[in-house]
Structure formats: structure tokens, C-alpha cells
Design an enzyme around this catalytic site. Structure first.
Site, short mmCIF file in Angstrom:
data_model
loop_
_atom_site.label_atom_id
_atom_site.label_comp_id
_atom_site.label_asym_id
_atom_site.label_seq_id
_atom_site.Cartn_x
_atom_site.Cartn_y
_atom_site.Cartn_z
CG HIS A 475 -6.74 -8.23 13.28
ND1 HIS A 475 -7.68 -8.69 12.39
CD2 HIS A 475 -6.97 -8.90 14.44
CE1 HIS A 475 -8.44 -9.60 12.98
NE2 HIS A 475 -8.03 -9.75 14.20
CE1 TYR A 591 -15.62 -9.63 19.50
CE2 TYR A 591 -14.42 -11.63 18.99
CZ TYR A 591 -14.96 -10.43 18.59
OH TYR A 591 -14.86 -10.02 17.28
CB THR A 604 -15.47 -11.45 12.79
OG1 THR A 604 -15.28 -10.08 13.16
CG2 THR A 604 -14.20 -12.01 12.19
#
Length: 786
Positions: A475, A591, A604
Site C-alpha cells: 500500500h 472512514y 487520499t
């Protein structure tokens, strides 16, 4: 061995008669062709650098400017207003001697034309940056576009008329703005209100006021100073502190997965599916290297998104450190790393400078599958080191993998274009238990056996025995939309472009003289094997605790939702709020990931989907209030959600600003009770939409069975849910739900049933509305006219 002889370009022996030199012309020819390929890539990078460096102009426009200047001079006019004469006067003395007066004038005109051309480019790029800094279009209602936005769209289209390369817009994208601290604090308090009691909200209000009036302003000044010189004031800290400094396992906690088609597999031949998949990935890499990919844009608009995350997609690995990990990226790699039955192989995918055909890669994969060698001691479960805690892996790597054959083999894995696992399991939905099969399929891609994936690689591909495939992505280097774009291209190219023969094998010619894949060698001492066992135990406990549930929601999809003039994303998010309320008897901090790629190096931002408006709708529906009242509250909740999403996309979010303020406070050695409490709040409902970005690649009308399952991730909180969803076509939404078995209050299957019921109940309420309302749509749907 054949491959050993192929690798040697020349051999020599010393004899009494002298030196006996033996050349392998075939090997020398391959070296030559490989070098030619390398130089072609350098020339291509240089050419692309020039093209994107002058965008939105073109290199040929320089010639137009030169001709225009010379033409006006020929007509006895001075377009430079005396500057050409001044340039001529300041030419070096040597040029005055060697050139005639006319030659000096021509040279001065060329210099002036070049300077004028560069000035025009800078002006155009400045104008483009100003245009891309305008975000008011996102807040306008569908069908009510202002004249300002119409003019803006026209100008943006004019400046974007030339075909851009992948990175053409990078230097023209605006920098992420630092929000006003008062506005961020107020937005936080508004988001926290539905989750706090009156006393708790009053306490948080006082903490926020103290922070804003005292420490906050000091931290804000440092943050603004960073924003002046940093390309993006968030991204580097976000990458380092959220990802690379995490010392726990990245498997499940950070890595995420992508799945194959839901209903079909293009072939059941494992080696053939690997051949086409690997080829498609390498074709995508070629497009990235040549910058032939079209820049991503906000769907339905001409507005570009940042492409910086593509740079580290291939040839990248995350190497462990004792305090922080490091992302390493290599310019190129001509091989991939393959794992099968406990053995690691290096597979060269280029020969003599050309990419192997899919059929040739299939042949090489089949050779690996048929290889009867056994793993070396400690080799089979070595990958568990990448699945466990980071500090032990860092220490072991430094001590035992920094020299010798272990270093050489590890370098091959880490420098490979990507990692491939040939799995002996069969996965997919088909079988007597389709629901359970999908769940097991998701878990398999997410963590496998905890040792048969290399979780440090930027991404790993899994090819199963029955031909199904999957992707596991690290990630830290990129977010899901970037990987999803790659995976969409791979699936579509595999199934529709490359294709298979009638018997399921890859197409193309094959050179059977290819050297065998190289089996990696290791010398793994008992100390390393002991740590592998420890890391595997940690990873296995984490994997066993994950409760995954994947289900396609077929009752309705985007088509029916849009007929009601409702944003599909807003409906799903409100549905998740309703499902969570029914599941847990209350609301929680939620979230939803939103991209900030409208800005350079944007990643993001958080959309706090649990709002006063969504809670009011949920309570009204559960209390059995009248349908008209519920519909009115839903429209308000939908509009509120969409406004939160727009603000997050345009740099006016809450959480990244507060995160960076917290980082500054740590650098300064000061504590903030407000920031500490805000950043310690658990996200018990973490959600993300996997966007479909290349629908043109999938002909769902003629091939409706080729529906993507999307992907998912592990739960963020120990007592919470992770929910990912993908809106596929007009009639289906696929959900991925994760939680932990160790929490008695969560159950992924139960929550999946609650999601289904919530979606149906909301649709029932909205469908009863005889008069469609003009609720706003999402930014990606409401601006189709742009």
C-alpha cells in the site's frame, strides 16, 4: 546445464601454445540486442521529457515561432522591438569574427525566437495551472452550470487539445492548499457531533478552542512554510508515518487485494493464464515507460488527475528497516520472480531485446510447474519474513542477506518487475458452496498461506491451479485506484486482446531453445529458520483472525439508483450507516477514502460519512416515521455526503490537515490534547469504493459474464468492519466485508446481510416517491457535460 552455457559470452583457457579464446556469437548477439533495447528506452525517455516539458505546446511549435519571426524580419519589421539587435551586440567576439553580419542577425533571431517560445510555454503552463486550480465546477448543481464554469471548460479544452503523455500535466497541477485552521476545527466538531454526548461535545469544543487559539496557530505557520517548498505538504509524511514507519505486519493490516472475473475464467490452464497475465502486465509497463497511457481524468470530464503513483508501479519493493522501511525502485528489470511449491525462480521475460510471446512465457511457466526439485532447507517458508513484524525481518535481512548467495537471490526477488505465485489450490465461485468459495478466495489472495506471497513487492500476482487469478498490492507506494487501473487493463487484455486457442493455451510462436528458468539458491542457517517460524506464527494468527465475506448485490445497481436522481455512492454510504446502526445499535466514526489527485502528488483524504443528516435519516427510518419525512431526510443526508466528498477532493478535508499538524507538534516536542484525542479515535467502519475507470475495455452488453469482482482489504479496527465495494455496470454492486473473529461483536456475514437489507429498505422508501427530486449527484456523475 544449458542455461549456464547460454549465459557465457566467451571462454578462454591458457595452453602452452597460448590463449585459446572461444566466443559465443549467439550470446554476444543477445547482449548487443539487449543493449540496443536499453538505448532505445533512453532515447524514448529523452524524447518524452522534451514533449511533456513543453506541454501544452509542442516541440514543433518552436519552428513555427522561428519562421514567424524570420518572416516579419524579411518584411522589414522588427517584432523584437530592438531585442534582436541587442542580442547581436552581446554575441561572443569569436562569433563576430567567424560570422557575417547577416549570419549574426540570423543567429540572434534564432536566440530571440527560442526565448520567446520558452516564454510562451511558461505563460501557457501558468494559465493551465490557474485553470486546474478552479474547483467551483464541482459544487454546481446538475443542469445549472454558471457562465464562469462554461468559459473555464472552453479554455481548459483549448489548452488540452493536444494529445498529452501520461505525465504531461504533472507540473501544471496545483499544489494542495493548507486549509484555514479555524475552518478545519469547525468541520471536525461538526463531524464529531453525532458521535458524542452533550457533555462530550462540550469538552471537545473547549479543547478545540484552546488548540486553535494557542498551539494551533504556531503549528499552522510551520505547515504553511512546508507547503511553500514541498510539492505536496501531506504525501511524504503520509507515506512515511502511516505506512513505512509501521512496525507491525503489512499483510492484512496494509496490503489489499484484487480479484478475477466473477463468473468466468478465460482458461483453466494454469500456465496459459500465467502467460497471458504476465504479458498483459508487461505491456502495461511498456505503456507506462513510454508514457503512452492516457492521463487519468475525473470521469466524464477533461480534468486530469495526478499520475505520480504510476512511477513506482513496477520494479519496486519495500525493504524493511529497524525504525522505518524504505521504498526502492529500479529503472528497469527484464525478469520476474516466481514461487512454486516452496521454490523461487527467476524467469527472464526478454530475450535478445524482445518481449517473449505469451506462448513462450506459458512454456517457461510450465517448466517451473514440472520442475521436480525440492526446496532447499529453509526456502519453502522464507516469504513469512515479509508477512510478520518488520523489525525482526530488518535485523535478519541485514545480518544474513547482505552478502553471498542469499544477497544475490534476494536481489533477484526485490529487483524483479513483480512477483508471481503459482498456487496449487483451486479458487473461484464455482462449486457446491459459492458463498463460502468467494470468501475463501478473498482470504487466499489477501494472505494465502502467509509464506507463499512476497508481501514487500509493489504487487504480487497469484495464478491458481484452475486458472483463476488475483492480485495482492503493497500500500505505501500507491492507492487502490492506481492498482485498479492496472488490474482492469490486465484482465481485459488477457481475455479480449491476447486470447487463447480452443484448447485453452496462449497464442503466438514459441522458441523451445529458451534457457530454463533459473532456480534461486540459498544458504539459510538455523537462526534464520527459527525467525521464519516466529514470523509465520505471528502472520498465521493474524490471517486466522480475519473474517472475509464477499457477495454480489444483484437486486439493483447504478441504473435504478440514478433514475431516482440519487448519487449511487451516497446511497451506499447511507446504507452502510443504516446497516451499522442495526448491527451494533449505534453510530461510529466512519472512514470513506476520497482521492486528492486533482493536486500534484495527491493521495487520499477522509470523508467522514457519519453526519448529523445521515444519523437523522437512520433514526427516522428505524422509528417508522412517514415515508415523505424519510425521503426528505435522505435527500438532505445525500446532499451533505456529496458536499463532504467534494470538499475532501478539493483540499478542504479534515483529517490530513490535522495529521500534519500533529506531525509538526511531534517535531517541535509539544503535546496537544486536542490532536492526540482526535488522532486516537478508532475508525470502526472503514470504507472504500473501487472505481471502474476503463469501462470501454469491457463489453458487458455482449459479454455480461465478464464482471469484475473488485477487491478489498482487512479491517482497520479490531472491533470494526472494513467494507469495499465496486459498482459494476448498471445492475450490480459487489461488496467485500472484513472483520475479526476475535471480536464477539462483529460478524462479516451478519453485516453483509444487514447491508443487503439496508439497501433494499432505502430503495423501497425512495421508490415510493412519485415525484423525483433534484438531489445532487456525485462529482464524477453530475459533471458529464464537462
Amino acid at each position: 546445464m544449458a542455461e549456464a552455457h547460454q549465459a557465457v559470452a566467451f571462454q578462454f583457457t591458457i595452453t602452452p601454445e597460448g590463449i585459446d579464446l572461444q566466443l559465443s556469437y549467439q550470446a554476444l548477439n543477445q547482449i548487443l540486442l539487449s543493449g540496443v533495447r536499453s538505448w532505445k528506452k533512453r532515447v524514448s525517455r529523452l524524447r518524452n521529457g522534451v514533449i511533456k516539458g513543453v506541454y501544452p505546446a509542442s516541440p514543433s511549435s518552436w519552428l513555427f515561432v522561428v519562421i514567424a519571426i524570420l518572416a516579419t524580419m524579411y518584411m522589414r519589421s522588427d517584432p523584437s522591438m530592438g531585442l534582436i539587435t541587442k542580442i547581436q551586440q552581446h554575441l561572443p567576439l569569436s562569433l563576430h569574427v567567424s560570422l557575417s553580419s547577416q549570419g549574426q542577425t540570423m543567429l540572434s533571431a534564432l536566440l530571440f525566437s527560442t526565448l520567446l517560445w520558452l516564454s510562451l510555454i511558461l505563460a501557457l503552463r501558468f494559465c493551465l495551472k490557474l485553470l486546474l486550480s478552479y474547483h467551483q465546477w464541482m459544487f454546481e448543481q446538475h443542469g445549472r452550470v454558471s457562465n464562469t464554469t462554461k468559459i473555464w471548460v472552453t479554455l481548459l479544452r483549448l489548452l488540452s487539445s493536444r494529445k498529452p503523455l501520461l505525465y504531461s500535466y504533472q507540473t501544471s497541477l496545483p499544489h494542495l492548499p493548507v486549509p484555514v485552521i479555524k475552518e478545519t476545527v469547525n468541520r471536525y466538531l461538526l463531524s464529531a457531533r453525532p458521535l458524542l454526548t452533550d457533555e462530550g461535545y462540550e469538552r471537545m469544543t473547549k479543547l478545540a478552542a484552546q488548540f486553535e487559539n494557542n498551539l494551533g496557530n504556531r503549528l499552522q505557520r510551520y505547515l504553511k512554510l512546508k507547503a511553500l517548498w514541498a510539492t505536496n505538504y501531506v504525501s511524504d509524511w503520509w507515506e512515511e508515518y502511516i505506512y513505512l514507519r509501521s512496525r507491525g505486519p503489512i499483510m492484512v493490516n496494509s496490503n489489499y487485494y484484487g480479484m478475477d472475473f466473477l463468473y468466468v475464467s478465460p482458461t483453466s490452464v494454469q500456465a496459459a493464464r500465467a502467460g497471458n497475465t504476465i504479458t498483459a502486465l508487461l505491456l502495461y509497463r511498456r505503456k507506462v515507460n513510454r508514457e503512452e497511457l492516457k492521463p487519468s481524468r475525473v470521469p466524464g470530464t477533461v480534468i486530469p488527475l495526478c499520475a505520480a503513483q504510476c512511477e513506482r508501479m513496477f520494479n519496486t519493493t519495500r525493504t524493511p528497516g529497524e525504525e522505518t522501511d524504505v521504498l526502492q525502485h529500479w529503472q528497469d528489470s527484464e525478469f520476474i520472480a516466481v514461487y512454486h511449491r516452496g521454490r523461487y525462480f527467476r524467469l527472464w521475460v526478454y530475450r535478445a531485446g524482445r518481449l517473449l510471446s505469451p506462448r513462450e512465457i506459458e512454456l517457461q511457466i510450465q517448466r517451473i510447474l514440472e520442475d521436480q526439485s525440492v526446496p532447499l532447507p529453509g526456502e519453502e517458508k522464507l516469504g513469512a519474513l515479509t508477512a510478520g513484524d518488520r523489525v525482526p525481518w530488518a535485523k535478519i535481512r541485514k545480518q544474513y542477506f547482505s552478502s553471498g548467495i542469499n544477497k544475490r537471490s534476494l536481489d533477484i526477488i526485490e529487483r524483479s518487475a513483480f512477483f508471481v505465485t503459482l498456487d496449487d489450490e483451486e479458487q473461484g465461485m464455482k462449486g457446491d458452496d459459492p458463498v463460502g468459495n468467494l470468501d475463501r478466495y478473498a482470504k487466499s489472495i489477501l494472505h494465502g498461506n502467509c509464506y507463499d506471497r512476497w508481501f514487500d513487492k509493489s504487487f504480487s500476482i497469484v495464478i491458481y491451479k484452475n486458472g483463476k487469478s488475483g492480485l495482492n498490492a503493497e500500500h505505501s507506494w500507491a492507492d487502490a485506484p492506481t492498482v485498479a487501473h492496472l488490474w482492469e487493463y490486465t484482465l481485459a487484455t488477457d481475455a479480449f486482446q491476447l486470447g487463447y486457442t480452443e484448447d485453452g493455451h496462449c497464442k503466438g510462436d514459441v522458441d523451445r531453445s529458451l534457457p530454463l528458468p533459473q532456480k534461486l539458491t540459498w544458504d539459510i542457517p538455523s537462526e534464520v529458520q527459527a525467525q521464519v517460524s516466529v514470523s509465520l506464527a505471528v502472520a498465521q494468527a493474524l490471517a486466522d483472525d480475519v473474517d472475509c465475506h464477499v457477495f454480489p448485490f444483484r437486486e439493483f445497481g447504478k441504473g435504478q439508483i440514478k433514475k431516482l436522481r440519487v448519487s449511487p455512492d451516497a446511497l451506499i454510504q447511507i446504507g452502510l450507516q443504516l446497516a451499522y446502526y442495526r448491527d451494533r445499535g449505534g453510530f461510529c466514526l466512519t472512514y470513506e477514502a476520497s482521492m486528492t489527485r486533482l493536486f500534484r502528488e495527491g493521495r487520499t483524504e477522509t470523508v467522514r460519512s457519519c453526519s448529523n443528516e445521515s444519523c437523522a435519516f437512520v433514526k427516522a427510518l428505524e422509528a417508522g416515521e412517514a415515508g415523505e419525512q424519510c425521503r426528505r431526510l435522505f435527500r438532505q443526508a445525500s446532499e451533505r455526503h456529496q458536499n463532504l466528498y467534494r470538499m475532501a477532493m478539493t483540499g478542504a478535508g479534515i483529517d490530513r490537515h490535522l495529521f500534519c499538524l500533529y506531525v509538526v507538534s511531534k517535531y517541535l516536542g509539544v503535546d496537544s490534547p486536542f490532536l492526540k484525542e482526535v488522532l486516537s479515535e478508532p475508525w470502526r467502519l472503514s470504507t472504500s469504493q473501487t472505481p471502474v475507470q476503463q469501462m470501454e475495455l469491457f463489453d458487458l452488453k455482449n459479454n455480461p459474464e465478464f464482471i469484475s469482482l473488485g477487491g478489498g482489504f482487512g479491517p482497520v479496527a479490531d472491533d470494526g468492519y472494513g467494507v469495499s465495494y465496486i459498482i459494476v455496470g448498471e445492475e450490480m454492486i459487489n461488496f467485500h466485508v472484513s472483520s475479526k473473529h476475535s471480536c464477539s461483536e462483529t460478524d462479516s456475514h451478519r453485516f453483509g446481510r444487514q447491508i443487503t437489507k439496508a439497501m433494499l429498505d432505502i430503495m423501497t422508501v425512495l421508490s415510493a416517491d412519485a415525484k423525483p427530486s433534484s438531489s445532487s449527484k456525485s462529482p464524477t456523475q453530475s459533471k458529464k457535460q464537462l
